[in-house]
Design a protein around this motif. Structure first.
Motif, PDB file in Angstrom:
ATOM      1  N   ASN A  40       0.811  -1.219   0.000  1.00 59.49           N
ATOM      2  CA  ASN A  40       0.000   0.000   0.000  1.00 59.49           C
ATOM      3  C   ASN A  40       0.846   1.272   0.000  1.00 59.49           C
ATOM      4  N   GLY A  41       1.984   1.214  -0.694  1.00 56.32           N
ATOM      5  CA  GLY A  41       2.819   2.401  -0.766  1.00 56.32           C
ATOM      6  C   GLY A  41       3.398   2.650  -2.142  1.00 56.32           C
ATOM      7  N   TYR A  42       2.818   2.023  -3.186  1.00 64.31           N
ATOM      8  CA  TYR A  42       3.432   2.084  -4.518  1.00 64.31           C
ATOM      9  C   TYR A  42       2.393   2.533  -5.540  1.00 64.31           C
ATOM     10  N   PHE A  43       2.082   3.795  -5.520  1.00 65.10           N
ATOM     11  CA  PHE A  43       1.096   4.390  -6.432  1.00 65.10           C
ATOM     12  C   PHE A  43       1.589   4.260  -7.873  1.00 65.10           C
ATOM     13  N   PRO A  44       0.739   3.839  -8.836  1.00 62.73           N
ATOM     14  CA  PRO A  44      -0.663   3.454  -8.690  1.00 62.73           C
ATOM     15  C   PRO A  44      -0.878   1.934  -8.633  1.00 62.73           C
ATOM     16  N   LEU A  45       0.160   1.185  -8.322  1.00 66.54           N
ATOM     17  CA  LEU A  45      -0.001  -0.272  -8.262  1.00 66.54           C
ATOM     18  C   LEU A  45      -0.738  -0.711  -6.995  1.00 66.54           C
ATOM     19  N   ASN A  46      -0.359  -0.129  -5.855  1.00 63.82           N
ATOM     20  CA  ASN A  46      -1.052  -0.435  -4.597  1.00 63.82           C
ATOM     21  C   ASN A  46      -0.895   0.742  -3.653  1.00 63.82           C
ATOM     22  N   PHE A  47      -2.001   1.257  -3.132  1.00 62.66           N
ATOM     23  CA  PHE A  47      -1.957   2.393  -2.209  1.00 62.66           C
ATOM     24  C   PHE A  47      -3.301   2.515  -1.505  1.00 62.66           C
ATOM     25  N   SER A  48      -3.344   3.339  -0.493  1.00 61.43           N
ATOM     26  CA  SER A  48      -4.580   3.543   0.265  1.00 61.43           C
ATOM     27  C   SER A  48      -5.389   4.669  -0.357  1.00 61.43           C
ATOM     28  N   ASP A  49      -6.647   4.400  -0.593  1.00 65.14           N
ATOM     29  CA  ASP A  49      -7.543   5.434  -1.093  1.00 65.14           C
ATOM     30  C   ASP A  49      -7.587   6.564  -0.066  1.00 65.14           C
ATOM     31  N   PRO A  50      -7.197   7.794  -0.452  1.00 63.84           N
ATOM     32  CA  PRO A  50      -7.167   8.892   0.520  1.00 63.84           C
ATOM     33  C   PRO A  50      -8.539   9.223   1.112  1.00 63.84           C
ATOM     34  N   THR A 195      12.964   4.868  -9.829  1.00 62.18           N
ATOM     35  CA  THR A 195      11.595   4.393  -9.901  1.00 62.18           C
ATOM     36  C   THR A 195      11.304   3.875 -11.294  1.00 62.18           C
ATOM     37  N   ASP A 196      10.391   2.921 -11.383  1.00 64.69           N
ATOM     38  CA  ASP A 196       9.907   2.545 -12.701  1.00 64.69           C
ATOM     39  C   ASP A 196       9.035   3.673 -13.236  1.00 64.69           C
ATOM     40  N   GLU A 197       8.802   3.637 -14.519  1.00 58.61           N
ATOM     41  CA  GLU A 197       8.067   4.717 -15.181  1.00 58.61           C
ATOM     42  C   GLU A 197       6.680   4.917 -14.591  1.00 58.61           C
ATOM     43  N   THR A 198       5.998   3.815 -14.293  1.00 64.42           N
ATOM     44  CA  THR A 198       4.650   3.905 -13.738  1.00 64.42           C
ATOM     45  C   THR A 198       4.647   4.583 -12.372  1.00 64.42           C
ATOM     46  N   GLY A 199       5.537   4.109 -11.487  1.00 60.85           N
ATOM     47  CA  GLY A 199       5.612   4.713 -10.161  1.00 60.85           C
ATOM     48  C   GLY A 199       5.980   6.179 -10.216  1.00 60.85           C
ATOM     49  N   GLY A 200       6.919   6.516 -11.094  1.00 62.16           N
ATOM     50  CA  GLY A 200       7.339   7.907 -11.236  1.00 62.16           C
ATOM     51  C   GLY A 200       6.222   8.801 -11.731  1.00 62.16           C
ATOM     52  N   GLU A 201       5.519   8.346 -12.764  1.00 64.07           N
ATOM     53  CA  GLU A 201       4.415   9.149 -13.294  1.00 64.07           C
ATOM     54  C   GLU A 201       3.296   9.280 -12.266  1.00 64.07           C
ATOM     55  N   GLY A 202       3.093   8.216 -11.472  1.00 63.72           N
ATOM     56  CA  GLY A 202       2.071   8.276 -10.440  1.00 63.72           C
ATOM     57  C   GLY A 202       2.388   9.308  -9.373  1.00 63.72           C
ATOM     58  N   ILE A 203       3.647   9.333  -8.927  1.00 60.91           N
ATOM     59  CA  ILE A 203       4.058  10.312  -7.917  1.00 60.91           C
ATOM     60  C   ILE A 203       3.971  11.730  -8.476  1.00 60.91           C
ATOM     61  N   ILE A 204       4.392  11.906  -9.717  1.00 59.72           N
ATOM     62  CA  ILE A 204       4.324  13.233 -10.346  1.00 59.72           C
ATOM     63  C   ILE A 204       2.879  13.711 -10.424  1.00 59.72           C
ATOM     64  N   ALA A 205       1.960  12.801 -10.775  1.00 59.88           N
ATOM     65  CA  ALA A 205       0.546  13.163 -10.866  1.00 59.88           C
ATOM     66  C   ALA A 205      -0.059  13.440  -9.496  1.00 59.88           C
ATOM     67  N   ALA A 206       0.389  12.690  -8.491  1.00 59.24           N
ATOM     68  CA  ALA A 206      -0.181  12.843  -7.149  1.00 59.24           C
ATOM     69  C   ALA A 206       0.274  14.133  -6.472  1.00 59.24           C
ATOM     70  N   PHE A 207       1.482  14.606  -6.826  1.00 59.73           N
ATOM     71  CA  PHE A 207       2.038  15.822  -6.214  1.00 59.73           C
ATOM     72  C   PHE A 207       2.477  16.792  -7.308  1.00 59.73           C
ATOM     73  N   PRO A 208       1.513  17.432  -7.964  1.00 61.74           N
ATOM     74  CA  PRO A 208       1.843  18.311  -9.095  1.00 61.74           C
ATOM     75  C   PRO A 208       2.861  19.387  -8.712  1.00 61.74           C
ATOM     76  N   GLY A 209       3.860  19.551  -9.565  1.00 65.37           N
ATOM     77  CA  GLY A 209       4.859  20.582  -9.353  1.00 65.37           C
ATOM     78  C   GLY A 209       5.964  20.203  -8.394  1.00 65.37           C
ATOM     79  N   SER A 210       5.940  18.981  -7.844  1.00 66.48           N
ATOM     80  CA  SER A 210       6.938  18.587  -6.847  1.00 66.48           C
ATOM     81  C   SER A 210       8.078  17.753  -7.422  1.00 66.48           C
ATOM     82  N   PHE A 211       7.802  16.941  -8.438  1.00 68.45           N
ATOM     83  CA  PHE A 211       8.789  15.989  -8.933  1.00 68.45           C
ATOM     84  C   PHE A 211       8.882  16.009 -10.452  1.00 68.45           C
ATOM     85  N   LYS A 212       9.963  15.427 -10.950  1.00 71.54           N
ATOM     86  CA  LYS A 212      10.126  15.191 -12.382  1.00 71.54           C
ATOM     87  C   LYS A 212      11.067  14.001 -12.564  1.00 71.54           C
ATOM     88  N   MET A 213      10.996  13.348 -13.730  1.00 72.02           N
ATOM     89  CA  MET A 213      11.949  12.306 -14.082  1.00 72.02           C
ATOM     90  C   MET A 213      12.967  12.891 -15.045  1.00 72.02           C
TER      91      MET A 213
END
Length: 265
Positions: A40-50, A195-213
């Motif tokens: 439950n810590g690897y967005f978007p593969l497995n995580f807790s619905d906020p 990070t794999d591409e999926t995890g990276g894109e998920g984190i970028i989408a979840a925290f806009p303006g905070s991260f980039k690959m």
């Protein structure tokens, strides 16, 4: 014209027959309990619905669908990464998942399902990072720290593909979960995580303006579900995965979590 229509109908019927036959070949496991574990810590593969705190994500949907096709009842549990492979190896759980890379070393102690996702590995950095822009310039930036989970592909890639092959290199900061890694990166405790591409894109989408690959992909990896060595579930799960791939269900799950979900954030 009628000949063409007839051929199309025959082709469509054959395709439908093939899918029906494939579905009919799936075993009925009689409501057996499938003990499943994730982090439950690897967005978007497995995580807790906020909103609800319920576990959701690509892997949840895939395993729940596999269970439905095989007549299994899923019993979900949570574990950190360090304990997950060992707990599946010893039979505490039947199946585990957390974007786990298929490799020969792990195959010595656990079984893998067929590949369900292939991903490329990238450097994830803060959005305002200017000290480096790829793996080579990160290595040259001697103050830079890389965050990693012990025993993961990210850890071994940092050690052997970026740094000096020393697993105790002080430039590597170890943390227990992917969520804690992304938080450490966000607040500046580390400067990069892999990070794999999926995890990276998920984190970028979840925290806009905070991260980039940045930079090119360092390598690619195949993800598989892990199962206890010699498990009689490997073949049925692979058959269910094949049927889901054939009828487009896996593509639908991909679209839900890698496209539609991000668009709705």
């Amino acid at each position: 014209m009628f000949l063409k229509m007839g051929l199309k109908l025959i082709t469509a019927s054959l395709m439908m027959f093939g899918l029906t036959a494939q579905a009919a070949e799936l075993p009925d496991l009689s409501g057996r309990t499938l003990k499943a574990v994730t982090e439950n810590g690897y967005f978007p593969l497995n995580f807790s619905d906020p909103k609800t705190g319920t576990g959701i994500g690509w892997e949840y949907d895939a395993v729940n669908e596999i269970a439905s096709r095989l007549n299994l009842r899923v019993e979900w549990s949570l574990s950190n990464w360090d304990a997950m492979i060992e707990s599946v190896r010893t039979g505490q759980y039947d199946i585990g998942m957390d974007g786990i890379t298929i490799n020969d070393e792990r195959k010595e102690v656990i079984d893998f399902s067929d590949t369900y996702l292939t991903q490329k590995i990238f450097l994830l950095v803060r959005a305002d990072e200017t000290n480096f822009n790829d793996s080579a310039s990160f290595v040259a930036y001697e103050k830079g720290l890389v965050g990693a989970q012990p025993g993961t592909t990210g850890f071994y890639t940092a050690v052997y593909d970026m740094l000096d092959g020393d697993e105790a290199n002080p430039r590597i900061k170890l943390l227990d979960t992917f969520a804690s890694l992304s938080q450490a990166l966000k607040i500046g405790d580390v400067d990069v995580i892999l990070t794999d591409e999926t995890g990276g894109e998920g984190i970028i989408a979840a925290f806009p303006g905070s991260f980039k690959m940045v930079g090119d992909a360092l390598k690619s990896e195949d993800f598989g579900f892990i199962l206890t060595k010699g498990s009689d579930l490997v073949a049925p799960i692979n058959a269910a995965l094949a049927s889901m791939r054939a009828d487009g269900t896996l593509a639908d799950i991909d679209r839900k979590w890698f496209a539609d979900y991000k668009m709705n954030q």
